[in-house]
Design a protein around this motif. Structure first.
Motif, mmCIF file in Angstrom:
data_model
loop_
_atom_site.group_PDB
_atom_site.id
_atom_site.type_symbol
_atom_site.label_atom_id
_atom_site.label_comp_id
_atom_site.label_asym_id
_atom_site.label_seq_id
_atom_site.Cartn_x
_atom_site.Cartn_y
_atom_site.Cartn_z
ATOM 1 N N CYS A 131 28.407 33.125 49.997
ATOM 2 C CA CYS A 131 27.785 31.837 49.686
ATOM 3 C C CYS A 131 28.472 31.175 48.496
ATOM 4 O O CYS A 131 28.594 29.942 48.450
ATOM 5 C CB CYS A 131 26.301 32.021 49.409
ATOM 6 N N ALA A 190 31.538 29.460 49.818
ATOM 7 C CA ALA A 190 31.187 28.232 50.529
ATOM 8 C C ALA A 190 30.796 27.131 49.560
ATOM 9 O O ALA A 190 31.018 25.940 49.834
ATOM 10 C CB ALA A 190 30.038 28.500 51.505
ATOM 11 N N ALA A 191 30.223 27.512 48.406
ATOM 12 C CA ALA A 191 29.817 26.523 47.408
ATOM 13 C C ALA A 191 30.947 26.173 46.447
ATOM 14 O O ALA A 191 30.730 25.437 45.479
ATOM 15 C CB ALA A 191 28.612 27.042 46.625
ATOM 16 N N LEU A 213 22.260 28.055 49.534
ATOM 17 C CA LEU A 213 22.885 28.591 50.739
ATOM 18 C C LEU A 213 22.359 29.983 51.065
ATOM 19 O O LEU A 213 22.074 30.309 52.220
ATOM 20 C CB LEU A 213 24.402 28.640 50.576
ATOM 21 N N ASP A 233 18.871 29.934 52.447
ATOM 22 C CA ASP A 233 18.961 29.543 53.852
ATOM 23 C C ASP A 233 17.686 28.859 54.352
ATOM 24 O O ASP A 233 17.198 29.150 55.449
ATOM 25 C CB ASP A 233 19.273 30.762 54.721
ATOM 26 N N ALA A 265 28.865 22.112 53.120
ATOM 27 C CA ALA A 265 28.538 23.433 53.648
ATOM 28 C C ALA A 265 27.028 23.646 53.656
ATOM 29 O O ALA A 265 26.471 24.225 54.597
ATOM 30 C CB ALA A 265 29.216 24.513 52.797
ATOM 31 N N LEU A 266 26.357 23.163 52.627
ATOM 32 C CA LEU A 266 24.918 23.362 52.534
ATOM 33 C C LEU A 266 24.167 22.552 53.579
ATOM 34 O O LEU A 266 23.162 23.007 54.146
ATOM 35 C CB LEU A 266 24.438 22.960 51.126
ATOM 36 N N ARG A 283 21.139 21.651 58.884
ATOM 37 C CA ARG A 283 19.815 21.641 58.276
ATOM 38 C C ARG A 283 19.198 20.242 58.318
ATOM 39 O O ARG A 283 19.886 19.253 58.524
ATOM 40 C CB ARG A 283 19.878 22.116 56.822
ATOM 41 N N ALA A 323 32.281 24.003 57.209
ATOM 42 C CA ALA A 323 31.189 24.719 56.549
ATOM 43 C C ALA A 323 30.844 25.977 57.322
ATOM 44 O O ALA A 323 30.624 27.049 56.740
ATOM 45 C CB ALA A 323 29.959 23.815 56.433
ATOM 46 N N ILE A 327 31.098 29.894 55.959
ATOM 47 C CA ILE A 327 30.009 30.868 55.948
ATOM 48 C C ILE A 327 30.407 32.127 56.707
ATOM 49 O O ILE A 327 30.116 33.248 56.302
ATOM 50 C CB ILE A 327 28.738 30.266 56.569
#
Length: 628
Positions: A469, A472-473, A510, A513, A540-541, A545, A618, A622
């Motif tokens: 994570c 990804a961030a 992230l 989740d 990515a986040l 969503r 993204a 992950i």
């Protein structure tokens, strides 16, 4: 914020009731209510201290009797003196034993009370609505949990016993002196009477002054916390001096108030201390006593107890000022602690409900902070799973307030907010925050390791998941450059910039989740380099969503599935970017104003929302983060 004390045993203090005094008439003073769990032990400590104070006078009385017998006309009888010597020694040992026992018992009782209060406060603060907690300020909470509980420690463990000692000793001393010579005993009471008069003048209006004293300290505490947490943001804009202005103003305001208070009481308080000083009392009694002896009104031996015990009669006034200040500070601290403990908590549902899906619906939503003026009025809004909804509008239109209702920072005044068909007020907090996450502008990091900061939403996450994570961030490389990598403790020597802290909070989100996210404009305070990295992290986040985005720069939400325009707490427009521009309404006017003010900003291409390519990247981040 928990105390580092050990767990209390079976006989230790129990938690005091949250609403003391119910069913017993008027509620007790907050100080008495907080001390209720340890009242018995404090009473025993007071009794022991009283015995110690009384026993401490006995050696002086014995010495006076020995002096009388030694200066008598007949030779001293050793058999008659030894009982007095034994009495003096025994009384001294009793005073030492009882005083030590009283201090130990008071400290043990206070130890348990501190632990209980800090536990109650941390549990209660954990149940407060997040919005209300933000309104109170972290400085106020810190003052209650740390400073105010410490003030109660001073009161219960030290001041209480000191007051008992300085009041008990003079009473016994004065009673004995009246049995020796009532005339000189009255002279011994003169400094005490003058001290009481002068000190009462010095303390006139002290109640209001102490209230202002506590308020001024509270402002310093709040400003200090804001200074410590906001310095990175201010410095990133070259406004480091601005960061400490509020703290300086608070400290200077306190200094001005305290200087005025001291100047207004300086003469009377100084005079009160001087007239009860042991040297002054001893001088007075020596002069008057010499007259009495030369006039054969008393013997030299009868003067001895006045010289030994006379200064003790006036002694309380020499220390009463600091003691009264400590008592008032303890009372004010008890009021603040009780006020925080009685702040209404977030109501827990009587019949818990679990959401069925992640569809968010707001119907007839109104909200007021003060119960009178509505900040939001009759808002209807749907957040379809997998879509992005942006809230835009002028400052003060209610964007942040509306977004804060979804993670239940506040409860609606009217209407309902549902998640998966369940009213969020009926969803247990733990379940709600598994489904609803948030990334805000103001990032709070714990004084803990980097890994623990990221694990906040999922304490059981593995190291591999944490690092995935973080990659990804876009914060992994920065973490690896720290002295101990992911084990580096933040908040001590190592601090992160505003943009780095923001990416760390995105890694935290992230890992948690949550399928529904509330996203404040996370790049508002970032420099251009950090902004680009944060935008990558947000892509990515956001992938896959449901997002509710608070947008200040309209250019960042052009690709949103729905843009909702708020004005004066009402929804005036909603739709896609192109449709709202074509409508020529309020959104079009806001867009034109921002475009005219800063064309480069309007067309910078940066967006917290994932374009299709961003979604693919993204997902790759992950899946493949641990391999890179």
């Amino acid at each position: 914020m928990k105390s580092q004390l050990s767990e209390p045993g079976p006989d230790s203090v129990s938690e005091a009731p949250a609403t003391p005094g119910v069913g017993t008439g008027a509620p007790p003073h907050p100080l008495r209510a907080l001390a209720e769990p340890v009242r018995g032990r404090l009473a025993v400590a007071v009794g022991l201290q009283t015995v110690a104070a009384l026993a401490g006078v006995v050696p002086f009385i014995a010495v006076s009797q020995i002096a009388d017998r030694l200066t008598g006309g007949s030779p001293a009888d050793g058999d008659a003196l030894w009982p007095l010597v034994t009495l003096a020694c025994a009384a001294g040992l009793l005073a030492l034993a009882c005083g030590t026992a009283a201090g130990a018992l008071a400290h043990l009782a206070d130890n348990d009370l501190q632990l209980t209060l800090r536990r109650r406060l941390t549990r209660h603060v954990g149940r407060l609505p997040l919005g209300r907690l933000t309104d109170r300020g972290t400085g106020e909470v810190k003052q209650a949990v740390q400073d105010d509980v410490s003030a109660l420690h001073t009161l219960f463990a030290h001041t209480l016993l000191d007051v008992v000692a300085v009041l008990t000793t003079p009473v016994l001393a004065l009673v004995y002196l009246f049995t020796v010579d009532w005339r000189l005993a009255l002279v011994s009471a003169v400094p005490l009477s003058l001290g009481v008069f002068l000190f009462s003048r010095a303390m006139a209006g002290a109640a209001s002054q102490m209230a202002e004293f506590g308020a001024a300290l509270g402002r310093i505490s709040v400003a200090a916390v804001e200074f410590a947490t906001g310095i990175a943001v201010f410095k990133s804009f070259g406004r480091g001096r601005k960061a400490h202005e509020r703290f300086v103003d608070a400290t200077e305001g306190f200094a001005d108030f305290f200087s005025r208070w001291v100047r207004s009481t300086l003469v009377s308080s100084t005079a009160a201390v001087l007239v009860v000083a042991p040297a002054m009392v001893l001088l007075l009694l020596s002069m008057v006593g010499a007259v009495f002896v030369t006039q054969d009104w008393m013997t030299g031996a009868e003067l001895v107890p006045f010289l030994l015990l006379g200064p003790a009669v006036a002694a309380p006034m020499g220390v009463v000022g600091p003691r009264i200040q400590q008592i008032r500070a303890g009372q004010a601290a008890a009021v603040r602690v009780t006020g925080l403990l009685h702040t209404p908590t977030l109501p827990e549902p009587a019949t818990p409900a679990l959401p069925d899906g992640h569809h968010v619906s707001m119907r007839g939503v109104s909200f007021s902070y003060d119960g009178h003026t509505d900040v939001l009025r009759d808002v209807d809004l749907d957040l379809v799973p997998g879509t992005v909804t942006a809230l835009v509008g002028p400052s003060g239109s209610g964007k942040s307030t509306l977004a804060s209702l979804l993670p239940r920072f506040h409860d609606v005044t009217a209407g309902t907010v549902t998640l998966g068909g369940a009213d969020i007020r009926d969803v247990p907090a733990t379940e709600l925050y598994r489904r609803v996450g948030f990334v805000l502008q103001d990032v709070r990091l714990l004084r803990a390791s980097v890994a623990d900061n990221i694990r906040l939403g999922r304490p059981d996450a593995t190291d591999e998941e944490v690092q995935r994570c973080a990659r990804a961030a876009r914060i992994h490389d920065r973490v690896m450059a720290l002295p101990d990598g992911y084990a580096t403790e933040l908040g001590t020597v190592v601090t992160l910039s505003g943009g780095e802290a923001q990416r760390l909070s995105i890694a935290r989100a992230l890992l948690a989740d949550a399928p529904v996210l509330v996203l404040d404009e996370a790049t508002a305070y970032a420099d251009p380099h950090s902004e680009a990295l944060i935008q990558d992290a947000l892509s990515a986040l956001a992938a896959g969503r449901t997002l509710l985005v608070i947008a200040h720069r309209l250019s960042t939400v052009r690709s949103a599935d729905r843009i909702v325009v708020l004005e004066d707490g009402r929804v005036t427009e909603q739709g896609r970017h192109d449709d709202l521009l074509a409508a020529g309404g309020r959104y079009a006017a806001l867009w034109e104003a921002q475009r005219t003010a800063g064309p480069a900003e309007a067309d910078n291409g940066l967006s917290p929302l994932p374009a299709p390519a961003d979604e693919d990247r993204a997902a790759d981040d992950i899946r493949e983060g641990s391999a890179r």
